[in-house]
Scaffold this motif. Structure first.
Motif, mmCIF file in Angstrom:
data_model
loop_
_atom_site.group_PDB
_atom_site.id
_atom_site.type_symbol
_atom_site.label_atom_id
_atom_site.label_comp_id
_atom_site.label_asym_id
_atom_site.label_seq_id
_atom_site.Cartn_x
_atom_site.Cartn_y
_atom_site.Cartn_z
ATOM 1 N N GLU A 66 70.315 13.789 72.518
ATOM 2 C CA GLU A 66 70.935 13.508 71.226
ATOM 3 C C GLU A 66 70.003 13.746 70.042
ATOM 4 N N LEU A 67 68.682 13.811 70.284
ATOM 5 C CA LEU A 67 67.717 13.960 69.194
ATOM 6 C C LEU A 67 66.840 15.201 69.300
ATOM 7 N N PHE A 68 66.518 15.623 70.524
ATOM 8 C CA PHE A 68 65.463 16.616 70.703
ATOM 9 C C PHE A 68 65.886 17.792 71.592
ATOM 10 N N ASP A 69 65.212 18.911 71.375
ATOM 11 C CA ASP A 69 65.213 20.037 72.309
ATOM 12 C C ASP A 69 63.939 19.952 73.142
ATOM 13 N N ILE A 70 64.048 20.281 74.416
ATOM 14 C CA ILE A 70 62.887 20.331 75.307
ATOM 15 C C ILE A 70 62.703 21.774 75.763
ATOM 16 N N TRP A 71 61.525 22.337 75.449
ATOM 17 C CA TRP A 71 61.200 23.710 75.820
ATOM 18 C C TRP A 71 60.272 23.699 77.030
ATOM 19 N N PHE A 72 60.426 24.721 77.885
ATOM 20 C CA PHE A 72 59.701 24.710 79.166
ATOM 21 C C PHE A 72 59.199 26.113 79.515
ATOM 22 N N VAL A 73 58.019 26.144 80.147
ATOM 23 C CA VAL A 73 57.521 27.398 80.695
ATOM 24 C C VAL A 73 56.639 27.102 81.907
ATOM 25 N N GLU A 74 56.649 28.045 82.845
ATOM 26 C CA GLU A 74 55.791 27.973 84.030
ATOM 27 C C GLU A 74 54.768 29.089 83.935
ATOM 28 N N VAL A 75 53.511 28.759 84.228
ATOM 29 C CA VAL A 75 52.459 29.763 84.089
ATOM 30 C C VAL A 75 51.404 29.562 85.177
ATOM 31 N N LYS A 76 50.834 30.671 85.619
ATOM 32 C CA LYS A 76 49.776 30.620 86.636
ATOM 33 C C LYS A 76 48.460 31.084 86.010
ATOM 34 N N PRO A 77 47.591 30.173 85.598
ATOM 35 C CA PRO A 77 46.321 30.586 84.991
ATOM 36 C C PRO A 77 45.444 31.330 86.001
ATOM 37 N N LYS A 78 44.809 32.397 85.517
ATOM 38 C CA LYS A 78 44.044 33.289 86.395
ATOM 39 C C LYS A 78 42.886 32.567 87.076
ATOM 40 N N TYR A 79 42.223 31.710 86.338
ATOM 41 C CA TYR A 79 41.037 31.040 86.879
ATOM 42 C C TYR A 79 41.219 29.511 86.983
ATOM 43 N N LYS A 80 42.489 29.062 87.021
ATOM 44 C CA LYS A 80 42.846 27.652 87.198
ATOM 45 C C LYS A 80 42.476 26.757 86.014
ATOM 46 N N ARG A 81 42.076 27.361 84.905
ATOM 47 C CA ARG A 81 41.773 26.574 83.707
ATOM 48 C C ARG A 81 42.470 27.271 82.541
ATOM 49 N N MET A 82 42.764 26.497 81.506
ATOM 50 C CA MET A 82 43.575 27.106 80.460
ATOM 51 C C MET A 82 43.432 26.366 79.135
ATOM 52 N N ARG A 83 43.286 27.129 78.074
ATOM 53 C CA ARG A 83 43.532 26.651 76.722
ATOM 54 C C ARG A 83 44.907 27.195 76.323
ATOM 55 N N TYR A 84 45.653 26.426 75.575
ATOM 56 C CA TYR A 84 47.016 26.869 75.270
ATOM 57 C C TYR A 84 47.550 26.185 74.009
ATOM 58 N N GLY A 85 48.527 26.829 73.420
ATOM 59 C CA GLY A 85 49.233 26.270 72.275
ATOM 60 C C GLY A 85 50.592 26.917 72.174
ATOM 61 N N PHE A 86 51.218 26.789 71.017
ATOM 62 C CA PHE A 86 52.613 27.212 70.903
ATOM 63 C C PHE A 86 52.829 28.012 69.625
ATOM 64 N N GLU A 87 53.515 29.139 69.784
ATOM 65 C CA GLU A 87 54.000 29.901 68.637
ATOM 66 C C GLU A 87 55.437 29.458 68.411
ATOM 67 N N ILE A 88 55.704 28.854 67.271
ATOM 68 C CA ILE A 88 57.022 28.252 67.043
ATOM 69 C C ILE A 88 57.696 28.883 65.836
ATOM 70 N N LYS A 89 58.988 29.164 65.992
ATOM 71 C CA LYS A 89 59.760 29.812 64.937
ATOM 72 C C LYS A 89 61.022 29.013 64.642
ATOM 73 N N SER A 90 61.330 28.894 63.363
ATOM 74 C CA SER A 90 62.625 28.406 62.913
ATOM 75 C C SER A 90 63.230 29.499 62.045
ATOM 76 N N ASN A 91 64.368 29.240 61.455
ATOM 77 C CA ASN A 91 64.983 30.258 60.602
ATOM 78 C C ASN A 91 64.124 30.572 59.379
ATOM 79 N N GLU A 92 63.322 29.589 58.953
ATOM 80 C CA GLU A 92 62.544 29.762 57.722
ATOM 81 C C GLU A 92 61.047 29.894 57.955
#
Length: 581
Positions: A66-92
């Motif tokens: 009723e309030l939120f969207d939940i976004w999901f992704v599955e990923v296999k890091p090459k060396y089992k460690r990972m830095r990560y973030g999100f590129e986010i877009k809205s209409n504006e």
């Protein structure tokens, strides 16, 4: 873009190891706010002349409440460690989101981003694989069957002769269970959850007197060993119920405290408030709820802890039980459960450890304590939607999405899904005796992710309000049983066993819901198969269109085993369809 609603928490249900090489990442945003989300990820130590090297992967919209969207992704890091973030877009707007907040473009600096330091295999949530294929059956031993009247306690009354009261004894025992294993195998059950069988004063046995002895009313250790053998011969696992949050009033160490007071060597086994301990008129020690008959145990005391851990080990080691259900688990300290897990798993690595927690349970489901919890939030949602008609299908959808995103996917696959228990009114009674509604509930339960449990007697139409009425004697007269319900459940269990997508292995996705018609359509999907289930929780006939072209495919109605040639389906009031694409 509503930045205040965008949320991510690393190393939790929003970023976790699904298996030894796969990470699952989630992001939460305001409902309908973002149009696209991509994961930016890379190894923290891979750099070039431009800065930190990273890749992008588009995230999918996992669900919306009723309030939120939940976004999901599955990923296999090459060396089992990972830095990560999100590129986010809205209409504006277009922003990059990392641990340091929001920025307008990729800084090519790994330190800005969230961190998953290393995918250590020991940290992967690891529950017993067999649980996903288990159909549980909960037995309240005092009320299931009386197999040996010679064991009857004093004042035992004839089986099922009256409505149960809080202090009623009907004489149910372990031999009664052994004698009726055929009922369970015919139904298709392959797991039994027994409420406590240890020596106690009450009929429910949650007031333990001796954790190392079977209650004489139920039999002895020889009979219990026979029960385990018979169950295992029939491919049925057995899970016992233990109460480590509190003991019974007549537990010998507590009696010692009452007798010797400040001189008792067991004083620190309990949570005592005064030097002189008294039970009445009001207990001056901590208890379960406010009953003086159940003094709370101090599991931080090393001597008590050693004793209770030995209990957990003993019944697995000596009798080969397959799991523990742990009463009032949320009121016991976390370190005790960590040590309990290590102790039990050292004897039987695939033992199932199930906690009784009625609310959001993420603190207990990090892989170091429980394999699962009793999924009462699921129970509440399906009961409100179908049994009580308190919410419509749209609100129900929101509750399911929220429930599933509250836990990692590999936790949801092992959760213990129930419609009722010895602590709740009978599910048929909550349905106001409407068996069509009960069938819809069973369908939802058995097609949902997790491991379903039947409360004894629900399969033949037992009714009853809350405790003690929900603890009626099992009806063994075939003429008094609802054989139609039994056959219906048996068919659901068969579907779950035959089709991997139908049960815990199938990815759950809501396809549509509408509050006007009060129906819900959802998909259960594996790599090999997809099943579409539609539930019509209304008093009117319903026409729905499957959003798939099935004209050229061999689609099948799994309930009547007839080919499904067209996308339009008509569903009777309070009925359903199950279509395998």
């Amino acid at each position: 873009m509503i930045k205040e609603a965008i949320y991510h928490r690393p190393k939790d249900n929003f970023a976790y190891a699904y298996d030894k090489e796969t990470l699952h990442i989630r992001l939460r945003s305001k409902k309908g706010d973002l149009t696209k989300v991509s994961l930016i990820y890379g190894d923290p130590y891979e750099w070039n002349d431009e800065g930190w090297k990273n890749s992008k992967k588009t995230m999918t919209l996992e669900g919306t409440d009723e309030l939120f969207d939940i976004w999901f992704v599955e990923v296999k890091p090459k060396y089992k460690r990972m830095r990560y973030g999100f590129e986010i877009k809205s209409n504006e707007n277009f922003l990059i989101y990392g641990e340091d907040g929001f920025i307008e473009k990729d800084p090519k600096n790994a330190h800005f981003y969230f961190c998953f330091p290393f995918l250590n295999e020991n940290d992967v949530f690891n529950a017993p694989a067999w649980v996903k294929d288990t159909i549980w059956y909960q037995i309240f031993p005092e009320r299931f069957a009386n197999g040996n009247p010679l064991l009857n306690p004093k004042n035992t009354i004839p089986w099922g002769s009256t409505e149960p009261q809080f202090d009623t004894f009907f004489g149910g025992d372990l031999e009664g269970i052994i004698n009726n294993i055929g009922h369970l195998t015919e139904l298709g059950v392959n797991g039994i959850y027994l409420t406590p069988i240890f020596k106690a004063k009450s009929n429910h046995k949650y007031d333990t007197i001796d954790y190392m002895e079977i209650d004489p009313q139920f039999g002895d250790k020889k009979t219990f060993k026979k029960l385990i053998e018979v169950c295992h011969e029939n491919n049925i696992r057995v899970m016992l119920d233990a109460v480590f949050n509190h003991s019974g009033f007549y537990f010998e160490p507590f009696q010692h405290v009452l007798e010797y007071q400040e001189k008792s060597k067991y004083r620190d086994w309990f949570h005592l408030r005064d030097i002189k301990v008294k039970a009445l008129p009001e207990a001056n020690y901590d208890t379960f709820a406010f009953t003086h008959l159940m003094p709370k145990l101090n599991t931080e005391n090393e001597e008590l802890k050693k004793y209770l851990l030995e209990v957990g080990k003993y019944w697995v080691e000596e009798f080969d039980i397959d799991g523990w259900r742990l009463d009032v688990a949320n009121e016991v300290d976390h370190q005790f459960w960590r040590d309990f897990r290590k102790t039990v798993k050292s004897v039987k690595p695939d033992a199932y450890i199930l906690g009784e927690v009625w609310h959001d349970s993420m603190p207990w489901l990090q892989g170091d304590q429980f394999d699962a919890v009793m999924n009462y939030p699921f129970t509440q949602a399906v009961v409100e939607y179908i049994a009580k008609d308190e919410i419509n299908s749209e609100v129900f959808k929101h509750k399911l999405i929220k429930l599933l995103s509250n836990y990692p996917k590999n936790v949801n696959e092992y959760n213990f899904n129930l419609l009722g228990s010895h602590d709740t009114p009978r599910i048929l009674t909550l349905c106001q005796d409407n068996k069509d509604k009960l069938k819809l509930l069973f369908l939802l339960q058995f097609s949902f992710i997790g491991s379903p449990c039947i409360y004894y007697g629900d399969e033949i139409g037992l009714t009853g309000e809350g405790d003690p009425s929900c603890r009626k004697c099992m009806v063994w007269d075939k003429d008094a049983q609802d054989t139609d319900l039994f056959t219906f459940l048996k068919k659901l269990i068969d579907l779950r066993k035959r089709y991997s997508a139908f049960g815990a292995n199938g990815q759950f996705e809501v396809i549509e819901s509408a509050k006007e018609t009060n129906h819900i359509m959802y998909s259960k999907k594996t790599v090999e198969e997809q099943i579409i289930i539609t539930i019509n929780n209304s008093n009117s006939a319903l026409k729905v269109h499957l959003p798939f072209d099935i004209s050229k495919n061999e689609s099948m109605n799994l309930w009547d085993n007839k080919p499904q040639k067209i996308s339009e389906i008509e569903i009777e009031p309070l009925s359903f369809s199950i279509i395998k694409l």
